[in-house]
Motif scaffolding. Sequence first.
Motif, PDB file in Angstrom:
ATOM      1  N   VAL A  17     -14.727  29.810  72.065  1.00 60.12           N
ATOM      2  CA  VAL A  17     -15.705  30.065  73.135  1.00 60.12           C
ATOM      3  C   VAL A  17     -16.492  31.349  72.894  1.00 60.12           C
ATOM      4  CG1 VAL A  17     -14.647  28.683  74.945  1.00 60.12           C
ATOM      5  CG2 VAL A  17     -13.914  31.044  74.655  1.00 60.12           C
ATOM      6  N   VAL A  25     -12.001  34.121  70.819  1.00 61.53           N
ATOM      7  CA  VAL A  25     -11.412  33.547  72.019  1.00 61.53           C
ATOM      8  C   VAL A  25     -11.530  32.030  71.909  1.00 61.53           C
ATOM      9  CG1 VAL A  25     -11.491  33.430  74.537  1.00 61.53           C
ATOM     10  CG2 VAL A  25     -12.095  35.565  73.369  1.00 61.53           C
ATOM     11  N   PRO A  34     -10.950  26.669  82.246  1.00 60.41           N
ATOM     12  CA  PRO A  34     -10.694  28.087  82.553  1.00 60.41           C
ATOM     13  C   PRO A  34      -9.192  28.332  82.681  1.00 60.41           C
ATOM     14  CG  PRO A  34     -12.384  27.176  84.002  1.00 60.41           C
ATOM     15  CD  PRO A  34     -11.781  26.017  83.262  1.00 60.41           C
ATOM     16  N   GLY A  35      -8.771  29.485  82.181  1.00 58.54           N
ATOM     17  CA  GLY A  35      -7.354  29.818  82.266  1.00 58.54           C
ATOM     18  C   GLY A  35      -6.562  29.414  81.046  1.00 58.54           C
ATOM     19  N   THR A  36      -7.191  28.673  80.111  1.00 62.37           N
ATOM     20  CA  THR A  36      -6.456  28.263  78.909  1.00 62.37           C
ATOM     21  C   THR A  36      -6.859  29.103  77.700  1.00 62.37           C
ATOM     22  OG1 THR A  36      -8.121  26.615  78.304  1.00 62.37           O
ATOM     23  CG2 THR A  36      -6.322  25.864  79.724  1.00 62.37           C
ATOM     24  N   GLU A  37      -7.602  30.187  77.948  1.00 66.36           N
ATOM     25  CA  GLU A  37      -8.093  30.984  76.816  1.00 66.36           C
ATOM     26  C   GLU A  37      -6.953  31.693  76.096  1.00 66.36           C
ATOM     27  OE1 GLU A  37      -8.986  31.493  79.925  1.00 66.36           O
ATOM     28  OE2 GLU A  37     -11.078  30.864  80.098  1.00 66.36           O
ATOM     29  N   LYS A  38      -7.159  31.853  74.807  1.00 62.92           N
ATOM     30  CA  LYS A  38      -6.262  32.660  73.978  1.00 62.92           C
ATOM     31  C   LYS A  38      -7.167  33.551  73.151  1.00 62.92           C
ATOM     32  CE  LYS A  38      -2.059  30.139  72.679  1.00 62.92           C
ATOM     33  NZ  LYS A  38      -2.063  28.866  73.417  1.00 62.92           N
ATOM     34  N   GLU A  39      -6.740  34.808  73.026  1.00 67.76           N
ATOM     35  CA  GLU A  39      -7.514  35.716  72.184  1.00 67.76           C
ATOM     36  C   GLU A  39      -6.757  35.903  70.878  1.00 67.76           C
ATOM     37  OE1 GLU A  39      -8.839  39.292  74.239  1.00 67.76           O
ATOM     38  OE2 GLU A  39      -8.792  40.355  72.318  1.00 67.76           O
ATOM     39  N   GLY A  67      -0.773  39.005  67.421  1.00 65.67           N
ATOM     40  CA  GLY A  67      -2.156  39.114  67.876  1.00 65.67           C
ATOM     41  C   GLY A  67      -2.661  37.970  68.721  1.00 65.67           C
ATOM     42  N   VAL A  68      -1.787  37.157  69.297  1.00 65.68           N
ATOM     43  CA  VAL A  68      -2.267  36.138  70.222  1.00 65.68           C
ATOM     44  C   VAL A  68      -2.109  36.666  71.639  1.00 65.68           C
ATOM     45  CG1 VAL A  68      -1.984  33.800  71.114  1.00 65.68           C
ATOM     46  CG2 VAL A  68      -1.644  34.260  68.691  1.00 65.68           C
ATOM     47  N   LYS A  69      -3.212  36.770  72.357  1.00 67.52           N
ATOM     48  CA  LYS A  69      -3.126  37.228  73.736  1.00 67.52           C
ATOM     49  C   LYS A  69      -3.374  36.047  74.657  1.00 67.52           C
ATOM     50  CE  LYS A  69      -4.805  41.793  72.480  1.00 67.52           C
ATOM     51  NZ  LYS A  69      -5.953  41.717  71.560  1.00 67.52           N
ATOM     52  N   GLU A  70      -2.470  35.895  75.613  1.00 65.10           N
ATOM     53  CA  GLU A  70      -2.614  34.791  76.552  1.00 65.10           C
ATOM     54  C   GLU A  70      -3.628  35.185  77.629  1.00 65.10           C
ATOM     55  OE1 GLU A  70      -1.246  31.802  76.255  1.00 65.10           O
ATOM     56  OE2 GLU A  70      -0.199  32.349  74.414  1.00 65.10           O
ATOM     57  N   PRO A  71      -4.116  34.215  78.411  1.00 66.99           N
ATOM     58  CA  PRO A  71      -5.124  34.540  79.413  1.00 66.99           C
ATOM     59  C   PRO A  71      -4.600  35.503  80.480  1.00 66.99           C
ATOM     60  CG  PRO A  71      -4.345  32.289  79.657  1.00 66.99           C
ATOM     61  CD  PRO A  71      -3.829  32.796  78.360  1.00 66.99           C
ATOM     62  N   GLY A  85      -7.154  34.258  85.106  1.00 66.69           N
ATOM     63  CA  GLY A  85      -7.667  33.105  84.392  1.00 66.69           C
ATOM     64  C   GLY A  85      -9.128  33.236  84.036  1.00 66.69           C
ATOM     65  N   LEU A  86      -9.628  34.449  83.958  1.00 61.73           N
ATOM     66  CA  LEU A  86     -11.040  34.632  83.616  1.00 61.73           C
ATOM     67  C   LEU A  86     -11.222  34.575  82.105  1.00 61.73           C
ATOM     68  CD1 LEU A  86     -11.951  37.567  86.005  1.00 61.73           C
ATOM     69  CD2 LEU A  86     -12.735  35.214  86.184  1.00 61.73           C
ATOM     70  N   LEU A  87     -12.360  34.089  81.694  1.00 62.54           N
ATOM     71  CA  LEU A  87     -12.689  34.143  80.278  1.00 62.54           C
ATOM     72  C   LEU A  87     -12.822  35.607  79.887  1.00 62.54           C
ATOM     73  CD1 LEU A  87     -15.512  31.497  79.955  1.00 62.54           C
ATOM     74  CD2 LEU A  87     -13.475  31.569  78.568  1.00 62.54           C
ATOM     75  N   PRO A  88     -12.190  36.008  78.797  1.00 67.07           N
ATOM     76  CA  PRO A  88     -12.427  37.377  78.352  1.00 67.07           C
ATOM     77  C   PRO A  88     -13.927  37.561  78.124  1.00 67.07           C
ATOM     78  CG  PRO A  88     -10.688  36.327  77.088  1.00 67.07           C
ATOM     79  CD  PRO A  88     -11.306  35.261  77.941  1.00 67.07           C
TER      80      PRO A  88
END
Lengths: 372, 282
Positions: free
Chosen positions: A209, A224, A236-241, B172-176, B180-183
């Motif tokens: 995204v 992301v 929304p809410g399923t994002e991973k960085e 290095g994996v960061k969960e939401p 629940g906002l998009l980074p």
Amino acid sequence: MIDTDILVVGAGPAGLSAAAEAARHGARVTVVDENEKPGGQLFKQIHKFFGSRRHRAGVRGFDIGYALLDEVKSLGVEVMLDTVCYGIFPEGVGLVVSGKRDVLVEPRRIVLATGASENPLCFPGWTLPGVVGAGAVQTMINVHRVPVGERVLMVGSGNVGLIVSYQLLQSGAQVVGIVEALPKVGGYGVHAAKVRRAGVPIYTSHTVVSALPNSDNTRVKAAVIARLDENMSPIPGTEKELDVDTIAIAVGLTPMTELAFIAGAAFTYSGLLGGHIPLHDEDLMTTVEGLYVAGDVSGVEEASTALEEGRLAGVAAAASLGKIPEVEAEEKKREIRESLRDLRTGPFGDARARAKEEIVNEMAKRRGKRSA
Amino acid sequence: MLERDGYLEIEEIERIPGFPGREALSRKKVAILECAQEIPCDPCEAACPRGAITVGSRITNLPAIDPERCTGCGTCVARCPGLAIFVIDLTKPDHDVVTMPYEYLPLPEAGQEVACLDRRGAMLGSGRVKRISTAKANDRTAVVTVEVPKGLGMEVRAIRVNGRVLAGELEGVKEPSKEGLLPQGPEDPDDMLICRCEEVTRKEIIEAIREGAVTVDAVKRRTRAGMGLCQGRNCGKTVSRLIAEELGKPVSSVPPASKRPPVRPVKLSVFAAGEDVPDDDK
């Protein structure tokens, strides 16, 4: 003015095969390519190819490239590198050699083997340094042996995405994951299995995204990703960085058809084969008399099909100039078409075989109308 | 599941013709062909000196292993372009043995301790390299035979040498976040460039479409998207998609953009100089 029977545009697998086949039967052939080295994508392919023994299966792509080059050289084909073909005109084909010399060629036949270009994927941050096409990744790591980054996210799980991920691992980079928008892996299972057992996760039904920049905006710092719903919208809410310095894009290819368009060829559309494609018959001739297409420009497939299509166009072009007796030419074409059919079978190939058949049928219908 | 996860479960493997059968595995060293998709490929058939592998007349047939003819010699391991063939020996009392293709550097040495990974890349324990072959006929695919812990012969399909981590997904994996906002991305999607050569944003292109520019050519005339160095080779595809989305039509209905020579940038001086000017005139 260059005097030649057949001008081949593009020195990749299709172009070189076409040149070899036509030259073998006595045609004078000139191949031009805008790059400084011949081979197209072949020299980036360090993995072993699939296929049957007659398709040189099990041989690495670059070795097939070397063999083809030796072949065209021994057959007396002229290969002009660093030569741009900028247009096809009623007076001939315009070439610019080394960015300086304007040359007009009046070949009796033209084979376009211009290949395909990578599809872009636009998301916030996609113009940051570190977001690169999978083809560029291959050029860097496999041809120039330059690392592209340390931690890579691959976008797309077709064969290109899977193979380049494997090659990234071989080059010493870490692949932190492969995202795939569809619910299943796009490429061959064996390619997926190779990267999976190295520990690379495949995130199906996911997309990238955004790309996050580092503090001075000079490089990707993170990607992301998010899960997609059935309508392909991020949930929304399923994002991973993911911490990455590179995002490689492998979301398909589009045929490079500009020259066919300029020459006046009629087009058709096939999503499966990469978009707008020059209509062609079973000899790969377009609606422009004497203009042939071979390889990805006639519909995106694989290097092995490009090699065979090149041969087919080479034989057809040479035969149309009377260089091959008709019976022999038909026999050769039949044999190559059979080999192509072999490559277009199974759950991956069947749909491509149908799509190619539709193109040929549409062409036949069009010709029928013309002659009626 | 292969299609969804990218690897085969044991139950999937047991159903394919490349599986030699539990009974054969219990009494002999034998090859296992983990090839489960009908792709056009057959080098394994010719690779076996004993004729133990059969693909048959249809090139997409799955390869079948005849466990009685197979001697477990491992010639086939490096011949499979998909690196999907392994030789396993479950008959030893205190360990299992797995022979696998290996195409990473550095290569392990005989006697070296390596980490054993399963089909998902999960660590299973440590093993010891028994043999490594880099025969010329294998064309740069090393064939490594590893002694693995007893009971894991059907599981171990990869090794990690000298602790080299290949995938590194775990760090290095960061969960939401809880909300629940998009980074926050670096830019508003509307301000994102679609045409990089001429620096045309998504917003400008959408506006042009809404004002009636519903072909790639029309968008180009209005916004310059596609008039730069690449001549629309990149952005043209995105513009087509945006038009299709805005109109609610399939992409196939958007006609291809017109192409005109020169299809690659050519200096005007080249044309001004006329045809076939020798280099030294420049």
